[in-house]
Design an enzyme around this catalytic site. Structure first.
Site, mmCIF file in Angstrom:
data_model
loop_
_atom_site.group_PDB
_atom_site.id
_atom_site.type_symbol
_atom_site.label_atom_id
_atom_site.label_comp_id
_atom_site.label_asym_id
_atom_site.label_seq_id
_atom_site.Cartn_x
_atom_site.Cartn_y
_atom_site.Cartn_z
ATOM 1 N N TRP A 1 0.814 -1.223 0.000
ATOM 2 C CA TRP A 1 0.000 0.000 0.000
ATOM 3 C C TRP A 1 0.841 1.264 0.000
ATOM 4 O O TRP A 1 0.305 2.368 -0.147
ATOM 5 C CB TRP A 1 -0.938 -0.008 1.217
ATOM 6 C CG TRP A 1 -1.866 -1.182 1.182
ATOM 7 C CD1 TRP A 1 -1.767 -2.314 1.937
ATOM 8 C CD2 TRP A 1 -2.985 -1.371 0.316
ATOM 9 N NE1 TRP A 1 -2.769 -3.197 1.593
ATOM 10 C CE2 TRP A 1 -3.528 -2.635 0.601
ATOM 11 C CE3 TRP A 1 -3.582 -0.587 -0.681
ATOM 12 C CZ2 TRP A 1 -4.643 -3.144 -0.056
ATOM 13 C CZ3 TRP A 1 -4.691 -1.083 -1.346
ATOM 14 C CH2 TRP A 1 -5.206 -2.343 -1.027
ATOM 15 N N GLN B 1 2.728 4.247 -1.173
ATOM 16 C CA GLN B 1 2.585 4.934 -2.463
ATOM 17 C C GLN B 1 3.842 5.713 -2.837
ATOM 18 O O GLN B 1 4.483 5.474 -3.840
ATOM 19 C CB GLN B 1 1.388 5.891 -2.413
ATOM 20 C CG GLN B 1 0.054 5.207 -2.334
ATOM 21 C CD GLN B 1 -1.110 6.184 -2.473
ATOM 22 O OE1 GLN B 1 -0.936 7.395 -2.577
ATOM 23 N NE2 GLN B 1 -2.320 5.648 -2.473
ATOM 24 N N GLY B 2 4.185 6.698 -1.983
ATOM 25 C CA GLY B 2 5.150 7.735 -2.353
ATOM 26 C C GLY B 2 6.447 7.220 -2.899
ATOM 27 O O GLY B 2 6.842 7.555 -4.018
ATOM 28 N N GLY B 3 7.155 6.403 -2.131
ATOM 29 C CA GLY B 3 8.397 5.903 -2.668
ATOM 30 C C GLY B 3 9.417 5.524 -1.625
ATOM 31 O O GLY B 3 9.079 5.236 -0.483
ATOM 32 N N GLU C 1 8.782 14.895 -0.774
ATOM 33 C CA GLU C 1 7.643 14.723 0.134
ATOM 34 C C GLU C 1 7.903 15.569 1.365
ATOM 35 O O GLU C 1 8.965 16.195 1.487
ATOM 36 C CB GLU C 1 7.468 13.245 0.494
ATOM 37 C CG GLU C 1 6.978 12.401 -0.666
ATOM 38 C CD GLU C 1 6.704 10.981 -0.259
ATOM 39 O OE1 GLU C 1 5.959 10.767 0.701
ATOM 40 O OE2 GLU C 1 7.254 10.075 -0.897
ATOM 41 N N ARG D 1 5.372 15.693 8.389
ATOM 42 C CA ARG D 1 4.009 15.169 8.430
ATOM 43 C C ARG D 1 3.268 15.489 9.730
ATOM 44 O O ARG D 1 2.074 15.779 9.724
ATOM 45 C CB ARG D 1 4.146 13.656 8.278
ATOM 46 C CG ARG D 1 2.969 12.982 7.777
ATOM 47 C CD ARG D 1 3.339 11.574 7.428
ATOM 48 N NE ARG D 1 3.809 11.470 6.066
ATOM 49 C CZ ARG D 1 4.213 10.336 5.510
ATOM 50 N NH1 ARG D 1 4.203 9.226 6.214
ATOM 51 N NH2 ARG D 1 4.614 10.297 4.268
HETATM 52 C C1 SIN Z 1 2.988 8.787 1.058
HETATM 53 O O1 SIN Z 1 3.144 8.385 -0.076
HETATM 54 O O2 SIN Z 1 2.561 9.909 1.334
HETATM 55 C C2 SIN Z 1 3.310 7.866 2.192
HETATM 56 C C3 SIN Z 1 4.733 7.531 2.172
HETATM 57 C C4 SIN Z 1 5.204 7.190 3.535
HETATM 58 O O3 SIN Z 1 4.396 6.978 4.444
HETATM 59 O O4 SIN Z 1 6.417 7.169 3.735
#
Ligand code: SIN
Length: 543
Positions: free
Chosen positions: A49, A51-53, A125, A290
């Site tokens: 699951w 996504q980002g990387g 990110e 975050r």
């Molecule tokens: C995201 O793609 O925002 C989540 C990636 C992560 O939790 O490191």
């Protein structure tokens, strides 16, 4: 009831996510007889699951954008995001291991997205000061990482027991781990005798009603480790992802993520009046770490005129440099399912439980304080994340620490440091306190999410007291519910003790950071099996 079947191995790996599979593959290279067990199907875990990387600094001939980036800058961003609680030596070691881990993963066939010049594409990110996050399938990085690792494990014929849930460790009289008690898919108990057990069971998102985590994320490894005598730390730091697709007030279970990379490509957060949420809150604005973004969204929702809003908006309509549908196919599809077109409509989003920054106290080689017990990935607390994990550092940690844990097992075996498993019957099925899951999720979401206070945390404790009964762990459901009960108690005990706000812990009654709390809180079980705060420990090098 005691074990009715038995098997043997040098190493039992619990979990088929990035950390577990990385460990199993390295263990096979080292010639260890390795058995992988998982309570679901091999691909049921959290990894797919993501996504980002993967945040990793690669040489500029390999990756496009920000050729001036460095491992030191990545480590510095990690420490800044961690809000004063990272173990800087652990950060440096794990981050420095990233480039080799990615090279090895690409060697196994993982394919990352390329930029127009053919080098690896990189995005940003939250909390990153450079474009250093590599990705696959646009926003399907975890799925590609898992595909490559799982295919290699299957090609290498690594034995895998699916649908077997880990209940408890088998231990010698002196407390060394020498195997694992499991329940098969029919609830029949069995034991795998092994001098080393690696927990790579992932996180605990199911402590809350809404989470980005799948159903399997029930804190199982944390509870197995605590019962084996290990310590845990930083468990009050539960990271809420700022942008989870809002699908209505009653959202439960796994909710679709809207990757931070959407903000990395320029999307901005707006409240219901169209005002920017992050302007003036942090110098990095929408790309702040975050914890800062989730707390700012929560504050904006609770301050909304006319009552409390339950979501804000992520406006990606003005992204001009990316083809949204191609770059973020997973997010686009999830939005389409609820009738939102991100090219035209701001995406409704709200924070949801995402990642447990704390966990079982472990070294960067996966060693816990218990002989024969190792941990890697989200279940472990290596000191990389501190009070708030930097985005896209978790796949990296799983790759690096998973492989290193296999090396540690091989080294400990060769040095004669591990106990010899006996072939006597395994341990009996334990009895443990179990709270009603729905009740637990409700009170954790209401009182132990973003914005906690002493009164609310005490309410969680009282509700757990009255809704808990002692039951044998004789089914997967019982094992999971007991693990959630134990983890909830550990979270609230630590959250109540930490009378400050720091990273993912936001206390409304102690809104400021207080430097006297600039240390980790350590949890262990008391003789009656309740999590209690232990004396502060020197955590470097594990308990
Ligand atoms: C995201 O793609 O925002 C989540 C990636 C992560 O939790 O490191």
């Amino acid at each position: 009831m005691t074990a009715r079947w038995a098997a043997g191995a040098d190493l039992v790996v619990v979990g088929t996510g990035v950390a577990g599979l990385s460990a199993a593959l390295r263990a096979r290279e080292l010639g260890l007889r390795t058995l992988v067990v998982t309570k679901g199907a091999a691909n049921d875990g959290n990894t797919r699951w993501a996504q980002g990387g993967v945040a990793v600094v690669l040489p500029s001939e390999d990756a496009a954008r920000d050729s001036a980036d460095s491992v030191a800058a990545h480590a510095a961003d990690t420490v800044t995001a961690g809000a004063g609680l990272c173990d800087e030596a652990a950060v440096e070691e794990i981050i420095a291991g990233g480039p080799a881990a990615i090279t090895a993963l690409r060697g196994l066939g993982a394919r990352f997205d390329a930029a127009e010049d053919g080098r690896l594409a990189r995005t940003r990110e939250g909390g990153h000061t450079a474009f250093r996050v590599i990705h696959a399938g646009g926003d399907a990085t975890g799925a590609e990482v898992e595909r490559a690792l799982l295919a290699s494990a299957r090609d290498g014929a690594i034995p895998m027991l699916e649908h077997h849930v880990a209940v408890d460790t088998a231990r010698t009289a002196s407390g060394a781990v020498v195997g694992l008690l499991l329940l098969d898919h029919n609830g029949i108990p069995g034991v795998v005798h092994a001098p080393a057990v690696l927990l790579a069971t992932g996180g605990s998102g199911q402590l809350y009603q809404a989470t980005t985590n799948p159903d399997v994320a029930t804190a199982d490894g944390l509870s197995v480790a605590l019962r084996a005598g290990a310590t845990a730390a930083d468990v009050e730091f539960v990271q809420f992802h700022p942008t989870v697709l809002y699908t209505g007030a009653g959202a439960r279970g796994r909710c679709p993520l809207v990757t931070e990379a959407v903000r990395g490509e320029g999307a901005i957060l707006l409240d219901a009046t169209g005002a920017r949420v992050m302007a003036g809150v942090h110098p990095l604005e929408d790309l702040a770490p975050r914890d800062v973004v989730s707390a700012a969204i929560t504050a904006r929702m609770t301050q909304a005129p006319g009552g409390v809003d339950d979501h804000v908006y992520l406006d990606a309509t003005r992204l001009s440099t990316v083809d949204f549908k191609r770059r973020f196919p997973t997010v686009y599809a999830a939005c389409a399912e609820v009738g939102v077109d991100p090219l035209v409509d701001p995406i409704p989003v709200a924070p949801a439980a995402h990642f447990h920054c704390g966990g079982v106290v472990s070294t960067v080689d996966g060693r816990t304080g218990v002989t024969g017990l190792y941990a890697a990935g989200e279940v472990a607390r290596t000191g990389l994340h501190g009070a708030n994990r930097l985005a896209s550092n978790s796949l990296l940690e799983g790759l690096v620490v998973g492989a290193r844990a296999a090396d540690a097992v091989a080294a400990d075996l060769a040095a004669g440091l591990l106990a010899t498993p006996c072939t006597a019957p395994g341990p009996a099925i334990p009895v443990a306190p179990i709270a009603d899951r729905d009740t637990l999720q409700r009170v954790m979401s209401r009182y132990a999410a973003i914005g906690r206070d002493a009164e609310g945390l005490a309410v969680v404790g009282s509700v757990l007291d009255v809704s808990t009964v002692d039951r044998p762990l004789d089914s997967r459901q019982a094992v999971e519910d007991a693990a959630l009960t134990l983890a909830a108690r550990a979270v609230i005990a630590s959250a109540a003790r930490r009378t400050e706000s720091r990273g993912c812990q936001v206390r409304t009654d102690f809104p400021e950071r207080d430097e006297q709390w600039r240390h980790s809180l350590v949890v262990r079980l008391n003789p009656s099996g309740q999590p209690v705060l232990a004396a502060p420990l020197e955590l470097r090098g594990a308990a």
